[in-house]
Design a protein around this motif. Structure first.
Motif, PDB file in Angstrom:
ATOM      1  N   LEU A  25       0.705  -1.144  -0.072  1.00 40.93           N
ATOM      2  CA  LEU A  25       0.121   0.021   0.092  1.00 40.93           C
ATOM      3  C   LEU A  25       0.772   1.245   0.025  1.00 40.93           C
ATOM      4  O   LEU A  25       0.676   2.111  -0.737  1.00 40.93           O
ATOM      5  CB  LEU A  25      -1.096   0.051   1.172  1.00 40.93           C
ATOM      6  CG  LEU A  25      -1.655   1.219   1.309  1.00 40.93           C
ATOM      7  CD1 LEU A  25      -2.772   1.288   0.109  1.00 40.93           C
ATOM      8  CD2 LEU A  25      -2.880   1.187   2.462  1.00 40.93           C
ATOM      9  N   PRO A  26       1.837   1.443   0.646  1.00 40.95           N
ATOM     10  CA  PRO A  26       2.801   2.574   0.895  1.00 40.95           C
ATOM     11  C   PRO A  26       3.602   2.713  -0.502  1.00 40.95           C
ATOM     12  O   PRO A  26       3.419   3.798  -0.964  1.00 40.95           O
ATOM     13  CB  PRO A  26       3.529   2.490   1.987  1.00 40.95           C
ATOM     14  CG  PRO A  26       3.008   1.408   2.958  1.00 40.95           C
ATOM     15  CD  PRO A  26       2.152   0.455   1.856  1.00 40.95           C
ATOM     16  N   THR A  28       2.247   1.560  -3.429  1.00 39.27           N
ATOM     17  CA  THR A  28       1.367   2.155  -4.516  1.00 39.27           C
ATOM     18  C   THR A  28       0.893   3.522  -4.274  1.00 39.27           C
ATOM     19  O   THR A  28       0.917   4.450  -5.377  1.00 39.27           O
ATOM     20  CB  THR A  28      -0.015   1.352  -4.158  1.00 39.27           C
ATOM     21  OG1 THR A  28       0.424  -0.172  -4.309  1.00 39.27           O
ATOM     22  CG2 THR A  28      -1.117   1.480  -5.400  1.00 39.27           C
ATOM     23  N   LEU A  29       0.841   4.051  -2.957  1.00 36.54           N
ATOM     24  CA  LEU A  29       0.505   5.414  -3.051  1.00 36.54           C
ATOM     25  C   LEU A  29       1.663   6.589  -3.377  1.00 36.54           C
ATOM     26  O   LEU A  29       1.215   7.463  -3.721  1.00 36.54           O
ATOM     27  CB  LEU A  29       0.130   5.614  -1.415  1.00 36.54           C
ATOM     28  CG  LEU A  29      -1.063   5.035  -0.719  1.00 36.54           C
ATOM     29  CD1 LEU A  29      -1.254   5.148   0.540  1.00 36.54           C
ATOM     30  CD2 LEU A  29      -2.384   5.566  -1.461  1.00 36.54           C
ATOM     31  N   ARG A  51     -10.416   2.568  -3.157  1.00 43.30           N
ATOM     32  CA  ARG A  51      -9.499   3.715  -3.130  1.00 43.30           C
ATOM     33  C   ARG A  51      -8.895   3.996  -4.652  1.00 43.30           C
ATOM     34  O   ARG A  51      -8.047   4.686  -4.620  1.00 43.30           O
ATOM     35  CB  ARG A  51      -8.151   3.611  -2.223  1.00 43.30           C
ATOM     36  CG  ARG A  51      -8.752   3.472  -0.630  1.00 43.30           C
ATOM     37  CD  ARG A  51      -7.781   2.855   0.224  1.00 43.30           C
ATOM     38  NE  ARG A  51      -8.131   2.928   1.684  1.00 43.30           N
ATOM     39  CZ  ARG A  51      -9.052   2.230   2.006  1.00 43.30           C
ATOM     40  NH1 ARG A  51      -9.479   1.200   1.371  1.00 43.30           N
ATOM     41  NH2 ARG A  51      -9.379   2.126   3.297  1.00 43.30           N
ATOM     42  N   ALA A  53      -7.511   2.156  -6.441  1.00 49.88           N
ATOM     43  CA  ALA A  53      -5.918   1.644  -6.530  1.00 49.88           C
ATOM     44  C   ALA A  53      -5.898   0.324  -7.509  1.00 49.88           C
ATOM     45  O   ALA A  53      -4.798  -0.133  -7.690  1.00 49.88           O
ATOM     46  CB  ALA A  53      -5.322   1.568  -5.352  1.00 49.88           C
ATOM     47  N   LYS A 264      -2.144   1.764 -11.424  1.00 49.93           N
ATOM     48  CA  LYS A 264      -1.232   2.790 -11.961  1.00 49.93           C
ATOM     49  C   LYS A 264      -0.447   1.844 -13.013  1.00 49.93           C
ATOM     50  O   LYS A 264       1.021   2.403 -12.980  1.00 49.93           O
ATOM     51  CB  LYS A 264      -0.586   3.153 -10.837  1.00 49.93           C
ATOM     52  CG  LYS A 264      -1.290   4.311 -10.063  1.00 49.93           C
ATOM     53  CD  LYS A 264      -0.468   5.382  -9.158  1.00 49.93           C
ATOM     54  CE  LYS A 264      -1.283   6.355  -8.648  1.00 49.93           C
ATOM     55  NZ  LYS A 264      -0.663   7.065  -7.507  1.00 49.93           N
TER      56      LYS A 264
END
Length: 385
Positions: A25-26, A28-29, A51, A53, A264
């Protein structure tokens, strides 16, 4: 396998990395995430989808053909709204393990219904033996998602219950079925004094716990871990609840892992091609056989691909039992705020079993927390309440 078959046939290069799932998650963000994440828990795809994502796989024209590789139950945790956000890799569920020699000695049969289990418990108790139910355990690390207890889920489904109502907008655990199921589940521990946490494989091997419900992959462990009881045990579908016409409903929830395409990703078509290759019958069969060839029967792979599972070297009698239970497998849906369900089901359980609070009162108190979290998350993501 990627070098030999996938890249050689498609010309698509793959950079495969083994990482701690906590970094997904980090990363990806921060825009440093992968195109495809493999072997991830059932709760992550929908949480990423909320989200924006994770990519909706239904946008690919051949998605329906790929979906047919798996049982419908395997797709449930990855479905959100009108989209599907992962493909299943593995699918596991509970089976009833039993010691043939001990049951024969005690004059007992493999229990078919929960009433049979109640009768068996009395005999086992007199002989200083135990019946093993899926352990009631908290997450191993802080913040870890705790899925709903698999026995509670099985009893809920067998009685026609559900976890959520109104399209996932509310928890259904405060329904009559949800409350009665919770009461029946906790009574195994308050009335029959069954153990909440234990090492099933060890106790099964020694005969202290000659019957128990455990994930079917325990079969692999016992095959290697307990050679001294080879041929003296078996497994069967879990006990059922009588339904209309006297037939037994043996519904059981499934767990597992999936492969997700992150939104992404630079080349989504190439990533989708890789996902199709990885979840195909040929690849999953080869991976399963090579894992078992390298590490032995303990590493038998619980693939979600129906055809690939048929190809793995299961003994015929045991695989027939597995397929009978597979017909009753149901997926547990993921909803915004749904991570509170397993957590507060656990809290309500201990409030009743350890705290002595009446079952109805416990579950009603904690369902309020679940309802509040679902409302909060739906509001956060701009969803209708």
């Amino acid at each position: 396998m990627i070098d030999e078959t996938f890249t050689a046939e498609t010309g698509i290069g793959v950079n495969l990395k083994l990482v701690n799932m906590g970094t997904l998650l980090p990363a990806t963000l921060a825009g440093q995430g992968p195109d495809v994440a493999m072997q991830i828990g059932n709760d992550l795809p929908v949480n990423f989808a909320m989200r924006n994502a994770a990519e909706d796989l239904t946008r690919f024209p051949d998605f329906e053909d790929v979906r047919d590789r798996f049982r419908p139950s395997a797709m449930v945790p990855y479905s959100y709204g009108d989209g599907v956000y992962a493909l299943p890799e593995t699918q596991t569920f509970n089976m009833l393990f039993y010691r043939k020699d001990v049951l024969q000695e005690l004059g007992l049969r493999v229990p078919q219904s929960w009433e049979d289990v109640s009768e068996m418990l009395a005999v086992l108790s007199k002989n200083h033996m135990q019946f093993g139910l899926p352990p009631v355990v908290q997450g191993t690390v802080q913040g870890e998602n705790v899925p709903p207890n698999s026995l509670y889920a099985a009893l809920l489904y067998q009685n026609g219950g559900q976890f959520y109502r109104n399209g996932g907008r509310e928890s259904d655990l405060d329904s009559r079925t949800g409350i009665e199921t919770f009461k029946a589940w906790t009574e195994f521990y308050t009335d029959y004094k069954l153990e909440k946490e234990f090492d099933f494989a060890n106790r099964f091997r020694t005969g202290q716990m000659p019957v128990g419900i455990a994930d079917y992959t325990t079969y692999n462990q016992l095959s290697v871990f307990a050679p001294e009881i080879r041929g003296m045990w078996g497994f069967a579908p879990i006990p059922g609840t009588p339904g209309a016409g006297g037939s037994l409903d043996r519904s059981v929830p499934s767990g597992g892992s999936g492969v997700v395409l992150l939104s992404k990703a630079q080349d989504k078509d190439a990533a989708w091609t890789f996902m199709k290759w990885w979840t195909s019958e040929q690849t999953q069969t080869k991976f399963g056989r090579e894992m078992e060839g390298l590490m032995g029967a303990a590493a038998r792979y619980p693939t979600a691909n129906i055809a690939a599972l048929d190809s793995l070297p299961w003994p015929a009698e045991d695989y027939a039992s597995l397929k009978r239970q597979f017909e009753w497998v149901k997926g547990v849906p993921e909803v915004p705020g749904g991570y509170f369900t397993g957590r507060h089901l656990f809290n309500a359980f201990y409030k009743t079993v350890n705290g002595g609070v009446e079952a109805r009162e416990s579950i009603m108190d904690y369902v309020q927390y679940i309802q509040d979290e679902i409302r909060t998350k739906r509001s956060e993501f701009g969803l209708p309440r």
